[in-house]
Design a protein around this motif. Structure first.
Motif, PDB file in Angstrom:
ATOM      1  N   ILE A   1       0.840  -1.203   0.000  1.00  0.00           N
ATOM      2  CA  ILE A   1       0.000   0.000   0.000  1.00  0.00           C
ATOM      3  C   ILE A   1       0.874   1.253   0.000  1.00  0.00           C
ATOM      4  CG2 ILE A   1      -1.631   1.367   1.375  1.00  0.00           C
ATOM      5  CD1 ILE A   1      -2.886  -1.375   2.221  1.00  0.00           C
ATOM      6  N   ILE A   2       1.921   1.254   0.810  1.00  0.00           N
ATOM      7  CA  ILE A   2       2.850   2.393   0.824  1.00  0.00           C
ATOM      8  C   ILE A   2       3.520   2.544  -0.534  1.00  0.00           C
ATOM      9  CG2 ILE A   2       4.970   3.309   1.850  1.00  0.00           C
ATOM     10  CD1 ILE A   2       4.091   1.902   4.485  1.00  0.00           C
ATOM     11  N   LEU A   3       3.891   1.422  -1.152  1.00  0.00           N
ATOM     12  CA  LEU A   3       4.490   1.455  -2.490  1.00  0.00           C
ATOM     13  C   LEU A   3       3.518   2.040  -3.500  1.00  0.00           C
ATOM     14  CD1 LEU A   3       6.817   0.696  -4.413  1.00  0.00           C
ATOM     15  CD2 LEU A   3       5.718  -1.542  -4.665  1.00  0.00           C
TER      16      LEU A   3
ATOM     17  N   TYR B   1      10.166   2.322  -3.444  1.00  0.00           N
ATOM     18  CA  TYR B   1      10.335   1.020  -4.097  1.00  0.00           C
ATOM     19  C   TYR B   1      11.571   0.276  -3.605  1.00  0.00           C
ATOM     20  CZ  TYR B   1      10.449  -2.425  -7.929  1.00  0.00           C
ATOM     21  OH  TYR B   1      10.469  -3.573  -8.670  1.00  0.00           O
ATOM     22  N   ARG B   2      12.699   0.942  -3.452  1.00  0.00           N
ATOM     23  CA  ARG B   2      13.909   0.257  -2.983  1.00  0.00           C
ATOM     24  C   ARG B   2      13.707  -0.311  -1.574  1.00  0.00           C
ATOM     25  NH1 ARG B   2      17.964   4.299  -4.209  1.00  0.00           N
ATOM     26  NH2 ARG B   2      16.275   5.239  -5.341  1.00  0.00           N
ATOM     27  N   TRP B   3      12.964   0.395  -0.728  1.00  0.00           N
ATOM     28  CA  TRP B   3      12.688  -0.097   0.625  1.00  0.00           C
ATOM     29  C   TRP B   3      11.715  -1.269   0.593  1.00  0.00           C
ATOM     30  CZ3 TRP B   3      16.107   1.138   3.961  1.00  0.00           C
ATOM     31  CH2 TRP B   3      16.787   2.352   3.834  1.00  0.00           C
TER      32      TRP B   3
ATOM     33  N   ILE C   1      10.083  -7.687 -12.674  1.00  0.00           N
ATOM     34  CA  ILE C   1       8.977  -6.821 -13.087  1.00  0.00           C
ATOM     35  C   ILE C   1       9.500  -5.433 -13.457  1.00  0.00           C
ATOM     36  CG2 ILE C   1       6.870  -5.642 -12.307  1.00  0.00           C
ATOM     37  CD1 ILE C   1       6.341  -8.144 -10.568  1.00  0.00           C
ATOM     38  N   GLU C   2      10.291  -4.838 -12.569  1.00  0.00           N
ATOM     39  CA  GLU C   2      10.849  -3.498 -12.812  1.00  0.00           C
ATOM     40  C   GLU C   2      12.204  -3.399 -12.109  1.00  0.00           C
ATOM     41  OE1 GLU C   2      11.986  -0.405 -14.120  1.00  0.00           O
ATOM     42  OE2 GLU C   2       9.887  -0.582 -14.693  1.00  0.00           O
ATOM     43  N   PRO C   3      13.299  -3.456 -12.869  1.00  0.00           N
ATOM     44  CA  PRO C   3      14.623  -3.439 -12.247  1.00  0.00           C
ATOM     45  C   PRO C   3      15.026  -2.084 -11.658  1.00  0.00           C
ATOM     46  CG  PRO C   3      14.810  -3.584 -14.641  1.00  0.00           C
ATOM     47  CD  PRO C   3      13.353  -3.685 -14.299  1.00  0.00           C
ATOM     48  N   ASP C   4      14.407  -1.021 -12.092  1.00  0.00           N
ATOM     49  CA  ASP C   4      14.719   0.302 -11.561  1.00  0.00           C
ATOM     50  C   ASP C   4      14.333   0.353 -10.078  1.00  0.00           C
ATOM     51  OD1 ASP C   4      15.309   2.960 -11.203  1.00  0.00           O
ATOM     52  OD2 ASP C   4      14.104   3.664 -12.885  1.00  0.00           O
ATOM     53  N   ALA C   5      15.009   1.194  -9.307  1.00  0.00           N
ATOM     54  CA  ALA C   5      14.727   1.288  -7.878  1.00  0.00           C
ATOM     55  C   ALA C   5      13.833   2.469  -7.521  1.00  0.00           C
ATOM     56  CB  ALA C   5      16.042   1.391  -7.099  1.00  0.00           C
ATOM     57  N   LEU C   6      13.294   3.148  -8.513  1.00  0.00           N
ATOM     58  CA  LEU C   6      12.469   4.323  -8.262  1.00  0.00           C
ATOM     59  C   LEU C   6      10.988   3.985  -8.349  1.00  0.00           C
ATOM     60  CD1 LEU C   6      14.449   6.906 -10.416  1.00  0.00           C
ATOM     61  CD2 LEU C   6      14.605   6.524  -7.938  1.00  0.00           C
TER      62      LEU C   6
END
Length: 157
Positions: A85-87, A99-101, A116-121
């Protein structure tokens, strides 16, 4: 006490998964990420499922009800659901990056998330990607509740 035991096992599975994820972090190979995702999910399911079966046997001996372990399974997934939910809020608001957390908090599924999504943002996540991540929140509950109820239903010691 059942909730605490399940949460401690969840933490142990996450720590072991994090170790495996960090060991294989240098590889950007999709195949390695997929194998790692399956292995870490397997660790979670095995650790929680084993505990659930043992708890069912104990409850059968003591003729105890199932509510405690069902609640424990729900609590195991509650943390992952709150994190999702926070994401979701983070990805849609753009006000903060989470996302990184989320990946670290849910270490068991880190490589799945990277597939799914390698980016950390958080801003990199689309609605479809967020929705593909949601089912992982139910895995801890399923890993506890399903083996527990199946073992109790069989009623054998």
């Amino acid at each position: 006490m059942k909730v605490v035991n399940v949460l401690l096992r969840l933490l142990a599975a996450d720590i072991l998964s994090m170790f495996i994820n960090m060991t294989l972090a240098g590889s950007s190979s999709t195949a390695v990420r997929a194998v790692c995702a399956v292995c870490t999910a397997g660790i979670l399911v095995t650790v929680l499922g084993d505990h659930a079966v043992k708890a069912a046997h104990t409850d059968l001996k003591g003729k105890q009800g199932s509510a405690g372990m069902i609640l424990a399974g729900a609590f195991a997934s509650l943390l992952a659901l709150i994190s999702w939910i926070i994401l979701y809020v983070s990805a849609n608001s753009g006000g903060f990056d989470y996302y990184r957390w989320h990946k670290l908090i849910n270490a068991t599924f880190l490589q799945y998330y990277n597939l799914i999504e390698p980016d950390a943002l958080s801003s990199s996540l689309s609605l479809n990607e967020l929705l593909m991540m949601l089912p992982t929140a139910a895995v801890p509950a399923a890993a506890v509740i399903i083996p527990y109820l199946r073992t109790k239903r069989r009623g054998t010691l």
